[in-house]
Design a protein around this motif. Structure first.
Motif, PDB file in Angstrom:
ATOM      1  N   ILE A 145       2.838  -2.768  -0.046  1.00 21.60           N
ATOM      2  CA  ILE A 145       2.095  -3.960   0.371  1.00 21.60           C
ATOM      3  C   ILE A 145       2.794  -4.647   1.542  1.00 21.60           C
ATOM      4  N   GLU A 146       4.119  -4.708   1.502  1.00 19.76           N
ATOM      5  CA  GLU A 146       4.863  -5.310   2.613  1.00 19.76           C
ATOM      6  C   GLU A 146       4.672  -4.510   3.896  1.00 19.76           C
ATOM      7  N   LYS A 147       4.624  -3.197   3.769  1.00 19.39           N
ATOM      8  CA  LYS A 147       4.388  -2.359   4.950  1.00 19.39           C
ATOM      9  C   LYS A 147       3.003  -2.629   5.529  1.00 19.39           C
ATOM     10  N   ILE A 148       2.015  -2.768   4.651  1.00 19.74           N
ATOM     11  CA  ILE A 148       0.651  -3.049   5.114  1.00 19.74           C
ATOM     12  C   ILE A 148       0.616  -4.378   5.868  1.00 19.74           C
ATOM     13  N   MET A 149       1.310  -5.386   5.342  1.00 19.99           N
ATOM     14  CA  MET A 149       1.333  -6.692   6.007  1.00 19.99           C
ATOM     15  C   MET A 149       2.018  -6.611   7.377  1.00 19.99           C
ATOM     16  N   GLU A 150       3.114  -5.839   7.453  1.00 12.89           N
ATOM     17  CA  GLU A 150       3.798  -5.660   8.736  1.00 12.89           C
ATOM     18  C   GLU A 150       2.884  -4.950   9.730  1.00 12.89           C
ATOM     19  N   ILE A 151       2.181  -3.921   9.261  1.00 14.01           N
ATOM     20  CA  ILE A 151       1.288  -3.170  10.141  1.00 14.01           C
ATOM     21  C   ILE A 151       0.138  -4.058  10.613  1.00 14.01           C
ATOM     22  N   LYS A 152      -0.376  -4.911   9.739  1.00 14.24           N
ATOM     23  CA  LYS A 152      -1.433  -5.844  10.139  1.00 14.24           C
ATOM     24  C   LYS A 152      -0.970  -6.722  11.297  1.00 14.24           C
ATOM     25  N   CYS A 153       0.259  -7.227  11.217  1.00 15.48           N
ATOM     26  CA  CYS A 153       0.782  -8.079  12.288  1.00 15.48           C
ATOM     27  C   CYS A 153       0.899  -7.305  13.589  1.00 15.48           C
TER      28      CYS A 153
ATOM     29  N   SER B 255      -4.624   6.619   1.856  1.00 11.41           N
ATOM     30  CA  SER B 255      -4.183   6.565   0.467  1.00 11.41           C
ATOM     31  C   SER B 255      -4.528   5.205  -0.138  1.00 11.41           C
ATOM     32  N   TYR B 256      -4.450   5.125  -1.447  1.00 10.18           N
ATOM     33  CA  TYR B 256      -4.840   3.904  -2.155  1.00 10.18           C
ATOM     34  C   TYR B 256      -3.625   3.097  -2.583  1.00 10.18           C
ATOM     35  N   VAL B 257      -3.859   1.811  -2.771  1.00 11.16           N
ATOM     36  CA  VAL B 257      -2.823   0.911  -3.244  1.00 11.16           C
ATOM     37  C   VAL B 257      -3.471  -0.148  -4.131  1.00 11.16           C
ATOM     38  N   ASP B 258      -2.749  -0.592  -5.150  1.00  9.04           N
ATOM     39  CA  ASP B 258      -3.217  -1.698  -5.996  1.00  9.04           C
ATOM     40  C   ASP B 258      -2.762  -2.995  -5.358  1.00  9.04           C
ATOM     41  N   MET B 259      -3.726  -3.818  -4.935  1.00 15.04           N
ATOM     42  CA  MET B 259      -3.399  -5.052  -4.209  1.00 15.04           C
ATOM     43  C   MET B 259      -4.045  -6.253  -4.883  1.00 15.04           C
ATOM     44  N   PRO B 260      -3.313  -7.359  -5.018  1.00 12.32           N
ATOM     45  CA  PRO B 260      -3.902  -8.583  -5.590  1.00 12.32           C
ATOM     46  C   PRO B 260      -5.059  -9.071  -4.726  1.00 12.32           C
ATOM     47  N   THR B 261      -6.095  -9.582  -5.362  1.00 12.64           N
ATOM     48  CA  THR B 261      -7.230 -10.103  -4.614  1.00 12.64           C
ATOM     49  C   THR B 261      -6.872 -11.460  -4.019  1.00 12.64           C
ATOM     50  N   ARG B 262      -7.578 -11.836  -2.962  1.00  8.58           N
ATOM     51  CA  ARG B 262      -7.290 -13.111  -2.298  1.00  8.58           C
ATOM     52  C   ARG B 262      -7.718 -14.306  -3.141  1.00  8.58           C
TER      53      ARG B 262
ATOM     54  N   SER C 151      -3.811 -12.825  -9.566  1.00  8.79           N
ATOM     55  CA  SER C 151      -3.509 -12.181 -10.843  1.00  8.79           C
ATOM     56  C   SER C 151      -4.407 -10.975 -11.094  1.00  8.79           C
ATOM     57  N   VAL C 152      -5.471 -10.867 -10.296  1.00  7.73           N
ATOM     58  CA  VAL C 152      -6.390  -9.738 -10.410  1.00  7.73           C
ATOM     59  C   VAL C 152      -6.038  -8.705  -9.351  1.00  7.73           C
ATOM     60  N   VAL C 153      -5.850  -7.476  -9.772  1.00  3.62           N
ATOM     61  CA  VAL C 153      -5.467  -6.399  -8.865  1.00  3.62           C
ATOM     62  C   VAL C 153      -6.652  -5.472  -8.637  1.00  3.62           C
ATOM     63  N   LYS C 154      -6.861  -5.114  -7.383  1.00  5.12           N
ATOM     64  CA  LYS C 154      -7.961  -4.219  -7.024  1.00  5.12           C
ATOM     65  C   LYS C 154      -7.396  -3.013  -6.286  1.00  5.12           C
ATOM     66  N   ARG C 155      -7.905  -1.837  -6.610  1.00  7.38           N
ATOM     67  CA  ARG C 155      -7.448  -0.613  -5.957  1.00  7.38           C
ATOM     68  C   ARG C 155      -8.252  -0.387  -4.679  1.00  7.38           C
TER      69      ARG C 155
END
Length: 282
Positions: free
Chosen positions: A21-29, A80-87, A91-95
């Motif tokens: 998830i941290e990698k995804i956030m870095e890539i978004k930036c 690939s897929y990742v389980d990420m908390p919804t905005r 507390s709810v995780v979505k794949r």
């Protein structure tokens, strides 16, 4: 800096040490930074706004640079897929696919750019957007008055300046030096068409010619593709200054054409001229 091969800043964790998830956030930036720079500084109209396929290529290139892998591996990583908390509820995780949050960067930028353009344009014509009546919108649409009229063209320049400053491309705006000089914006046809496509879209909604939809996303590319030849047909085909606007690829016969999805890009970015108003914060 080569944003296609950018690396984390000094003091940040290396990609291998970060969670998915941290990698995804870095890539978004990084994707946002590259998209803003490419849009603001490109010298080719066709690179101002990218199709979905060319945008994906951009995401893959940025991801490859960040992860230190080739583009095939970066593409597989993004798919690939990742389980990420919804905005709405962390507390709810979505794949989801890892590429989904990265792809949303484009829509977020476009929303922001559209707001900047519309606010500046309607302020310049002295008519708040919310006060524009359907008949007034039709008048502005008639014969492209939103661009070609005595009020429309200066308003377009104001909106274009606001957008370029936001994108850190203030060097494109050359301020007057001597008495009698005027401010001149040096940009591509694609930049002008991006501004006018936002304006035209809003006017068509107000006039009842198209439905008001909440999303912008990839749809703006289709609107821009239609606007590009309209603008190409009414602006001078030279690289001289006209009423405060100079098209840097004005003599290019392909300036109004959209690159095909398989075409390489984006083209090289123009370097700051050094005599503009300076880069603004993005």
């Amino acid at each position: 800096m080569d944003l296609l091969r950018a690396s984390p800043g000094v003091g940040t964790a290396t990609p291998s040490a970060l969670s998915i998830i941290e990698k995804i956030m870095e890539i978004k930036c990084l994707v946002r930074g590259h998209q803003v720079e490419r849009t603001g500084k490109t010298t080719r109209s066709g690179d101002v706004c990218l199709s979905a396929a060319r945008s994906l290529k951009e995401y893959v290139s940025v991801t490859a640079g960040f992860l230190g892998v080739d583009e095939a591996e970066a593409s597989d990583w993004l798919q690939s897929y990742v389980d990420m908390p919804t905005r709405k509820d962390p507390s709810v995780v979505k794949r989801i696919r890892r590429s989904a949050p990265v792809a949303r960067v484009k829509a977020h930028c476009i929303y922001q750019w559209k707001d900047i353009v519309i606010a500046a344009y309607f302020a310049a014509i002295g008519l708040p957007r919310d006060a524009v009546a359907a008949q007034q919108a039709l008048q502005l649409l008639s014969d492209m008055a939103y661009l070609l009229s005595v009020r429309g063209f200066p308003a377009m320049l104001c909106a274009l300046e606001a957008l370029l400053l936001h994108q850190g491309a203030g060097f494109r705006i050359v301020e007057p030096i001597s008495a009698g000089d005027r401010k001149v914006i040096h940009c591509t046809l694609g930049h002008v068409a991006l501004v006018t496509s936002f304006v035209r879209h809003v006017l068509e909604v107000i006039a009842g010619l198209r439905p008001a939809r909440g999303g912008v996303g990839e749809g703006i590319f289709d609107v821009w593709v239609l606007e590009l030849p309209r603008v190409d047909g009414v602006l001078p085909h030279d690289d001289e200054e006209h009423a405060g606007l100079r098209l840097v690829e004005g003599t290019d016969p392909c300036r109004g054409q959209v690159p095909k999805d398989g075409e390489e890009g984006p083209a090289d970015l123009v370097e700051p001229a050094g005599n503009g108003s300076g880069d603004a914060d993005v």
